[in-house]
Design an enzyme around this catalytic site. Structure first.
Site, PDB file in Angstrom:
ATOM      1  N   LYS A  51     -68.011  30.098 -28.590  1.00  0.00           N
ATOM      2  CA  LYS A  51     -67.155  30.806 -27.628  1.00  0.00           C
ATOM      3  C   LYS A  51     -67.892  31.984 -27.003  1.00  0.00           C
ATOM      4  CE  LYS A  51     -63.728  33.453 -29.126  1.00  0.00           C
ATOM      5  NZ  LYS A  51     -62.403  33.820 -29.677  1.00  0.00           N
TER       6      LYS A  51
ATOM      7  N   ASP B 270     -29.470  57.357 -27.878  1.00  0.00           N
ATOM      8  CA  ASP B 270     -30.632  58.113 -27.395  1.00  0.00           C
ATOM      9  C   ASP B 270     -31.956  57.496 -27.824  1.00  0.00           C
ATOM     10  OD1 ASP B 270     -30.674  58.667 -30.075  1.00  0.00           O
ATOM     11  OD2 ASP B 270     -30.480  60.845 -29.867  1.00  0.00           O
TER      12      ASP B 270
ATOM     13  N   GLU C  50     -33.017  56.880 -30.998  1.00  0.00           N
ATOM     14  CA  GLU C  50     -33.421  57.163 -32.371  1.00  0.00           C
ATOM     15  C   GLU C  50     -32.943  56.061 -33.310  1.00  0.00           C
ATOM     16  OE1 GLU C  50     -32.239  61.039 -33.632  1.00  0.00           O
ATOM     17  OE2 GLU C  50     -33.508  62.070 -32.159  1.00  0.00           O
TER      18      GLU C  50
ATOM     19  N   ARG D 216     -66.758  35.255 -24.801  1.00  0.00           N
ATOM     20  CA  ARG D 216     -65.571  35.992 -24.345  1.00  0.00           C
ATOM     21  C   ARG D 216     -65.939  36.908 -23.187  1.00  0.00           C
ATOM     22  NH1 ARG D 216     -60.588  37.042 -25.993  1.00  0.00           N
ATOM     23  NH2 ARG D 216     -60.821  35.958 -27.998  1.00  0.00           N
TER      24      ARG D 216
END
Length: 295
Positions: A191, A36, A38, A193
């Site tokens: 850089k 299941d 778990e 982004r």
């Protein structure tokens, strides 16, 4: 009392070296899932009356987290005198503020969860932004180790005439420290982004270094976009195909396959298990554990 080192599945190689260097007993954590979904967790090794060091690099934190917590709670239930987390890679450092209304500040939430279960934590080069130390997030004692000297020594031993290059402004301190230690020149790129997977890199004129081997150094290789763009632009200037040396080899999605053709070699530390691992960290962790923790 001899310490007990317990690796979560996938961390056995690191834990075996660590236990040997700390003169600790090496145990085992059995973890699986019921049909299941778990989690089932069982400790192999007696924690009673002794310090327990759980080893788990958190490069895939969500699938690992419950098993890690269950293992820590079980060690405490079975009488461990203390339960410590050895996390060569520490996840959930990115979201350290609420950028948009309703967002979870996951770095704080994750720190509360870890601090509520463990007595202390050892990690290396966490991706700190607005908190200069882990003590700004975690309420337990922490030891923050640094890999730059190890990277520098590896570069000095394995790469002739290196030019150390940081791929962005955040790497200035990194690149400078590595270069200084081995007496090599260094440069830092700029850089911009545009998103999680879109960047542009500005490379200064490096024509004076044509006789050197460029070495891109960084703390984390995740999407690989920054490293890929930087590598292409270095070669476009006429430099040799670069080397890449990083601490945390995450290489998300197809990043590894994209980067391999762009570099003459990619080398990482053993913080995250990966075929690029070539720089040992366990002596550094063993020293921190034996001496005690200090952020």
């Amino acid at each position: 009392m001899q310490r007990l080192v317990l690796p979560l599945p996938g961390n056995e190689i690191f834990a075996t070296r660590l236990a040997s260097q700390c003169d600790s007993e090496l145990g085992r954590v059995e973890a699986r899932r019921f049909p299941d979904g778990e989690s089932y967790v069982r400790l192999h090794g007696n924690p009673s009356g002794r310090p327990v060091d759980l080893v788990c690099t958190l490069s895939q934190p969500d699938p690992q987290f419950l098993s890690l917590i269950f293992a820590a709670e079980t060690a405490r239930d079975l009488g461990a005198s203390e339960v410590n987390l050895i996390a060569p890679y520490l996840a959930y450092m990115r979201q350290d503020k609420r950028f948009h209304e309703g967002e979870c500040v996951t770095s704080l939430s994750f720190a509360k969860l870890i601090s509520g279960v463990f007595d202390s934590m050892v990690t290396i080069d966490p991706h700190l932004h607005r908190h200069p130390q882990l003590s700004g997030l975690y309420t337990i004692p922490t030891a923050t180790l640094h890999a730059a000297p190890l990277l520098a020594d590896w570069i000095a031993q394995n790469i002739k005439d290196p030019l150390i290059i940081g791929p962005d402004e955040e790497s200035e301190q990194w690149a400078g420290a590595i270069a200084k230690r081995i007496g090599a020149p260094h440069k830092v790129l700029h850089k911009t982004r545009f998103g999680d997977r879109s960047v542009d890199i500005e490379v200064p004129d490096l024509s004076e270094f044509m006789d050197r081997t460029p070495v891109l150094v960084d703390d984390i290789a995740s999407s690989g976009k920054t490293l890929a763009v930087a590598a292409r632009k270095l070669v476009a200037q006429g430099l040799r195909k670069p080397e890449c040396v990083v601490v945390h080899a995450l290489f998300a999605d197809d990043a590894w396959n994209e980067l391999v053709p762009l570099f003459s070699r990619i080398t990482s530390t053993e913080a995250v298990p990966h075929l690029s691992n070539g720089i040992k960290l366990t002596p550094l962790f063993a020293e921190a554990i034996v001496k005690g923790l200090k952020d």
